[in-house]
Design an enzyme around this catalytic site. Structure first.
Site, PDB file in Angstrom:
ATOM      1  N   HIS A 216       0.884  -1.171   0.000  1.00  0.00           N
ATOM      2  CA  HIS A 216       0.000   0.000   0.000  1.00  0.00           C
ATOM      3  C   HIS A 216       0.920   1.219   0.000  1.00  0.00           C
ATOM      4  O   HIS A 216       1.485   1.580   1.022  1.00  0.00           O
ATOM      5  CB  HIS A 216      -0.891  -0.022   1.250  1.00  0.00           C
ATOM      6  N   CYS A 249      -2.192  13.426   1.552  1.00  0.00           N
ATOM      7  CA  CYS A 249      -1.612  12.891   2.775  1.00  0.00           C
ATOM      8  C   CYS A 249      -1.835  13.871   3.911  1.00  0.00           C
ATOM      9  O   CYS A 249      -1.182  14.913   3.970  1.00  0.00           O
ATOM     10  CB  CYS A 249      -0.130  12.628   2.586  1.00  0.00           C
TER      11      CYS A 249
END
Lengths: 317, 317
Positions: A216, A249
């Site tokens: 991931h 993020c």
């Protein structure tokens, strides 16, 4: 020589990772429209929503509505994310396809911040989840190792610690009478380099030669596809990614940092190397254009702008 | 095991490749300001301008002015690009640092379109350039192989053809009494995958084991850094790249396609793998922010938004 796989399995995480972080509201029907289009590309697993506290994550308050509205396509798994048993029960009630996911972190500080659990509590929660999965008849148990490559709070993570975290969790899982079937090594905050992927995947592979290893990856610092290539070279064939590179993020130092690796760029890279993805790249690029339209700002995907090589090849031939 | 180099040499191409393609005019003093800031980062080679026909490329009409205005820093090479002897003479007159570059293409159609030369003419021009380099006392002769990985007009390029193109040019160079010192394999229109880099670099390395091989990569379809990593693994230690990922691809199918690989993302990846770049990443990120400001639109660099790991590491330690 490398161990490039013949084919890869890609879980599309854009609807969940991407829409979750969008600053503006996304209409429920737009989420559904995007998910339905993704299901037509050949993708077999789509992470659609998070079943999390709507007060903390308002963008996911309509998770059950999204789940109810999707016209499901046979052979496609529609997945939800949960961070606690209540979320798991909501996902089950919403008729999502359930995957036996367990969460662990190499970083006690990250774990405390992300889910309020210290290490003892983390293991205890894994046991609770395993028991609930058993009750629900969920097959497969994959341990997600968050911050497997580095953590914004603890810095670099020793490879040894990744192996220890997995060992500890696997022991607890087995004490519950279950068997772990895989791990997912997550570069949660974008610390990985190709060398780090080689190091960590290599260590896990050495300790558990037959374990399924998924990556991931986030593209926070531009190395996402290089990291994926490092994984492919070691035979990794399972990846999470995000259409259009949707997402971002929340932990990065600067606003506007990139999110997950981009699905269609990953598909392009794999197909160019002769690795089958089972995905229609042109259809996927159309999805990326659709989602750029839905979110109303440019998404970071590259091949959606560079164009595929198929038309050029046909013209040249 | 891989042959990762201990250090890399990076030629910064942003001022030339980037400003050349910008739709709006860039002030001469902004070009100079950017080049001077780049020279403070540890970069040793900066491609500043093109000496090309100002009617065809108006953005480079001020090339001699830029060259004259730069306050030069000792140890840094300030380079210009030329496509013909007239351009070379202008670069010499402007006091640029001259590199012995020769151009060849694997694709006759691309070559005709890009520089109006068929293969015979291409070889003849290489001979003319070699002679002029000898007159000017230029040291080193690197052959740039354009479209080494694929061409929008001819499609895929056979590896064999890349080797043949180099062989033919090297023969002509030697007939002029000169010795080729390197090649630059250019993914001019963004066709490369990591597997293609391995294949082409491998074939050139096998034919000429001691030849210096440079990679000039574009990130048109998102695989740029993965391709660079494939090169690094084979011991390639010379790259062209562009600060902020500045630039674009005039040949791509869609407007807005990405340009060269991004210098600071490449620097980040190398340094994270223990490969010395000699470059101050924080200073380079400041340059990327400066150039984003100069061009007035977002540039595709990632680490400029994700942030470096140095501060986090210091805090965690």
């Amino acid at each position: 020589m490398s161990d490039l796989p013949k084919s890869v399995k890609i879980l599309e995480a854009g609807p969940r990772e991407g829409f979750q972080i969008e600053p503006g509201p996304i209409a429920t029907q737009d989420k559904v429209r995007f998910i339905e289009a993704l299901a037509e590309t050949g993708l077999k697993e789509i992470e659609c929503v998070s079943f999390v506290n709507p007060k903390k994550v308002p963008s996911m308050a309509d998770a059950a509505d999204v789940a109810a509205m999707i016209r499901r396509k046979a052979g496609v798994k529609y997945i939800g994310l949960w961070l606690n048993l209540r979320g798991l029960d909501r996902a089950a009630a919403a008729g999502m396809d359930l995957k036996g996911r367990l969460a662990s972190s190499t970083s006690p500080t990250f774990s405390l911040k992300n889910s309020g659990a210290d290490l003892e509590r983390e293991i205890e929660r894994q046991r609770e989840w395993v028991r609930r999965y058993q009750e629900l008849g969920v097959e497969g148990l994959r341990l997600s190792v968050m911050t497997a490559f580095g953590c914004n709070m603890e810095g670099d993570i020793e490879t040894r610690r990744v192996v220890e975290v997995i060992e500890r969790s696997f022991a607890a899982i087995r004490e519950e009478g279950a068997e772990p079937t895989g791990v997912s090594l997550a570069d949660t905050v974008g610390w990985a380099s190709p060398a780090a992927v080689e190091r960590v995947v290599g260590a896990v592979r050495e300790r558990w030669p037959d374990l399924s290893i998924k990556l991931h990856l986030h593209d926070t610092r531009g190395t996402g596809l290089a990291n994926a290539y490092a994984g492919l070279r070691l035979g990794v064939y399972e990846f999470d990614s995000s259409c259009g590179g949707l997402g971002g993020c929340p932990f990065a130092g600067h606003k506007g940092a990139a999110g997950n690796i981009c699905t269609e760029d990953l598909v392009f890279m794999c197909e160019e190397m002769g690795i089958d993805t089972g995905i229609d790249l042109d259809a996927l690029i159309e999805c990326a254009r659709m989602v750029e339209d839905i979110v109303g700002h440019p998404v970071p995907g590259k091949v959606m702008r560079g164009g595929t090589l198929a038309a050029t090849r046909a013209r040249a031939a």
